[in-house]
Enzyme design. Structure first.
Site, PDB file in Angstrom:
ATOM      1  N   PHE A 129      35.362  46.276  18.096  1.00 42.68           N
ATOM      2  CA  PHE A 129      35.121  44.849  18.302  1.00 42.68           C
ATOM      3  C   PHE A 129      33.955  44.639  19.267  1.00 42.68           C
ATOM      4  CE2 PHE A 129      36.081  40.947  20.781  1.00 42.68           C
ATOM      5  CZ  PHE A 129      35.893  40.015  19.762  1.00 42.68           C
ATOM      6  N   GLN A 130      32.987  43.840  18.863  1.00 44.96           N
ATOM      7  CA  GLN A 130      31.787  43.510  19.639  1.00 44.96           C
ATOM      8  C   GLN A 130      31.004  44.755  20.061  1.00 44.96           C
ATOM      9  OE1 GLN A 130      32.883  40.692  22.785  1.00 44.96           O
ATOM     10  NE2 GLN A 130      32.503  39.017  21.348  1.00 44.96           N
ATOM     11  N   MET A 492       2.671  22.248  15.219  1.00 52.96           N
ATOM     12  CA  MET A 492       1.646  23.239  14.931  1.00 52.96           C
ATOM     13  C   MET A 492       1.673  23.646  13.461  1.00 52.96           C
ATOM     14  SD  MET A 492      -0.921  24.786  16.255  1.00 52.96           S
ATOM     15  CE  MET A 492      -0.854  25.105  18.022  1.00 52.96           C
TER      16      MET A 492
END
Length: 591
Positions: A129-130, A492
């Site tokens: 996990f993670q 831009m």
């Protein structure tokens, strides 16, 4: 993944009392002079945050609202001070949210220490996990990185990391620390110095090499000195200014080098490149001697490489040998720390080394003519123009504010119309060009200099990417301000669409398309930045009428606290001059 193993036996230092690895990390940071860290907690970094709480009187921990925001706060701190900025995140997504910040630091040579928590060693490589392989993930965009698998290595790793990040060509260093390393209790050894046999000392040019440069200057008729971020990072601005006076030659810089020379110095051509001065671009193109000092011939500077400064003898001084002949083939390549090279040439000139100033009277008259004929300019309008807003900010702040920017048109207008006169006063993401940089960088710079006016000049597209950091400013009482040039577009990109794509809008309208073109229609402006800012606890004001602009800027500057000034501007303005990609300075668009 490879662990970084450190042997402390040969180093001088001292042992500390038994403590957890997380406490060792904090103690090591304090010993490196760190007074602030920008950190977002999680399961794999929880121990580190608990350790920081114990030392909150010695090191301030600022909680960003997003890990990237914290990373860019560390940027603002580092770019404003020259010291390493420190950010921290947990494993997995917390760490990956720092990748852009790390890449940004790598591109602009900024000293950044990114500390990340990692899963327990027993879970590494098992898709826990993670878990992410952050060491290898960031390898292309770091100066160095560590995965600390032996808790005893922590003090030396941190000592080395700061040395590597801040010496030579500065850059980011990652320190990835598994949770079990943070939890291990031991007696740490804190070294006094580092021992890195493979890490070179900054190179120094020989006197013979520097004298060769002086001789080339003597023989030239149209010399130009072009400098970049290396002058800023080596704190060589004063030596540069002295060198210019002693030689009499013209100077222009990259955006990274802004402020090294006062924009209003008679020898200054300010900055050149895609949106730089006509005089600066033409001077580099027409020069017979171009000396590049602490810059890297970026494509936004050179345009079409085969057409760049075609008749010049080119000298390149850089401490990173890999930059020599990478983008532009040069006649003289000198491997040297730029601060040493400039300072030593000043010493040689002052010590009476035989040198005759070149006669550049005619050349300087030509440059002065170009400066007068082609200044940065814009046509008057009944609406507030972004250029005008920056000019008034410059006037009302006496040109003394520290300016950060996001990325886009506003970034260029800030550089054009604020007229920077001191180093480390223009802070912007320039190599990577990361939108969302401006406001968190302003927060970090303000933390570094609480008594200095710090203002983010931003655009609505860029600002909204890290708008959540208004909460950080409000809660932490960090008085960073924002002059928001709001045109409801990705300006831009719109400019490129107008110039090269028949004004076809390819997902570049940020506001309500039915109300575009009616800046007086307040209800049609989206989002409502004033309401958002007030929701975060930040004072805000919107300005549409020209006659209200100056008073609004005065109010922003006078306000004791963070402030957002939402200035509505037309989307039809273009940043000019402009050198299109793959074109030369002589093909610059002026109108």
């Amino acid at each position: 993944m490879k662990a970084q193993t450190v042997n402390t036996d040969s180093l001088k230092g001292e042992y500390g009392p038994t403590m957890k690895g997380a406490d060792v990390v904090v103690e090591s940071l304090i010993r490196e002079g760190v007074d602030v860290i920008f950190a977002y907690p999680g399961g794999a970094s929880l121990e580190l945050h608990q350790a920081l709480v114990k030392r909150e009187d010695e090191i301030r921990t600022i909680l960003p609202r997003f890990e990237q925001g914290g990373g860019f706060m560390a940027h603002g701190y580092a770019r404003a001070t020259g010291k390493a900025g420190v950010c921290m995140a947990t494993s997995g997504p917390g760490a990956t949210n720092l990748v852009t910040c790390i890449a940004d630091a790598y591109m602009d040579s900024i000293p950044l220490i990114a500390i990340t928590g990692q899963v327990y060693q027993e879970f590494i490589g098992k898709a826990a996990f993670q878990e992410t392989d952050f060491l290898d993930m960031t390898m292309p965009v770091v100066k160095h990185s560590y995965l600390v698998l032996d808790y005893r290595d922590l003090p030396k790793v941190i000592k080395e990391a700061f040395h590597i990040a801040t010496t030579g060509r500065p850059g980011p260093v990652v320190i990835d620390i598994p949770k079990d390393v943070q939890q291990a209790a031991f007696e740490p050894f804190f070294p006094e110095s580092v021992d890195l046999p493979g890490y070179p000392e900054p190179p120094k040019a020989s006197d013979e090499e520097l004298i060769e440069i002086l001789k080339l200057i003597e023989q030239s008729k149209k010399p130009v000195l072009y400098t970049g971020g290396g002058i800023i990072s080596s704190d060589s601005s004063e030596a540069l200014r002295e060198f210019l006076k002693l030689t009499g030659i013209a100077h222009s810089s990259t955006l990274m080098g802004l402020g090294a020379v006062d924009a209003d110095d008679p020898q200054s051509l300010y900055w050149f490149g895609m949106h730089g001065t006509v005089a600066g671009n033409w001077a580099v193109y027409e020069s017979d001697l171009l000396i590049c000092a602490g810059a890297r011939f970026d494509d936004r500077i050179t345009g079409e490489v085969s057409k760049f400064s075609p008749n010049s003898k080119i000298v390149h001084i850089d401490l990173d040998r890999s930059e020599h002949n990478k983008n532009v083939l040069v006649d003289v390549a000198i491997h040297s720390d730029i601060g040493y090279a400039i300072t030593r040439m000043v010493e040689l000139l002052k010590a009476g080394h035989e040198f005759t100033k070149p006669d550049v009277t005619e050349w300087m008259a030509t440059l002065d003519g170009w400066k007068k004929e082609h200044p940065f300019s814009y046509e008057e309008s009944r609406h507030i123009l972004p250029q005008e807003a920056v000019e008034i900010l410059y006037e009302e702040s006496n040109g003394d504010a520290l300016i950060t920017t996001g990325v886009g048109q506003h970034q260029m207008w800030a550089a054009q119309y604020y007229r920077f006169k001191n180093p480390r006063s223009y802070i912007s993401s320039l190599g990577l060009g990361t939108m969302g940089f401006g406001y968190p960088a302003a927060v970090g710079a303000k933390v570094a200099y609480p008594d200095k006016e710090v203002i983010d000049i931003d655009g609505d597209g860029s600002f909204v990417m890290n708008i959540q950091e208004l909460a950080t400013a409000a809660i932490e009482k960090i008085n960073a301000k924002c002059l928001l040039l709001n045109n409801q577009h990705l300006g831009m990109v719109v400019q490129w669409e107008d110039r090269f794509y028949d004004s076809v809008r390819g997902q570049t309208i940020l506001g309500d398309p039915e109300n575009i073109g009616s800046p007086e229609n307040i209800d049609g402006l989206y989002p409502n930045f004033v309401q958002i800012a007030e929701g975060f606890g930040v004072k805000a004001r919107r300005v549409i009428r020209k006659e209200e602009l100056r008073d609004a800027i005065k109010e922003m500057l006078a306000h004791e606290g963070p402030y957002l000034l939402d200035v509505i501007v037309p989307y039809t303005e273009h940043v000019l001059p402009m050198i299109p990609q793959k074109k030369s300075a002589r093909e610059i668009i002026i109108k």
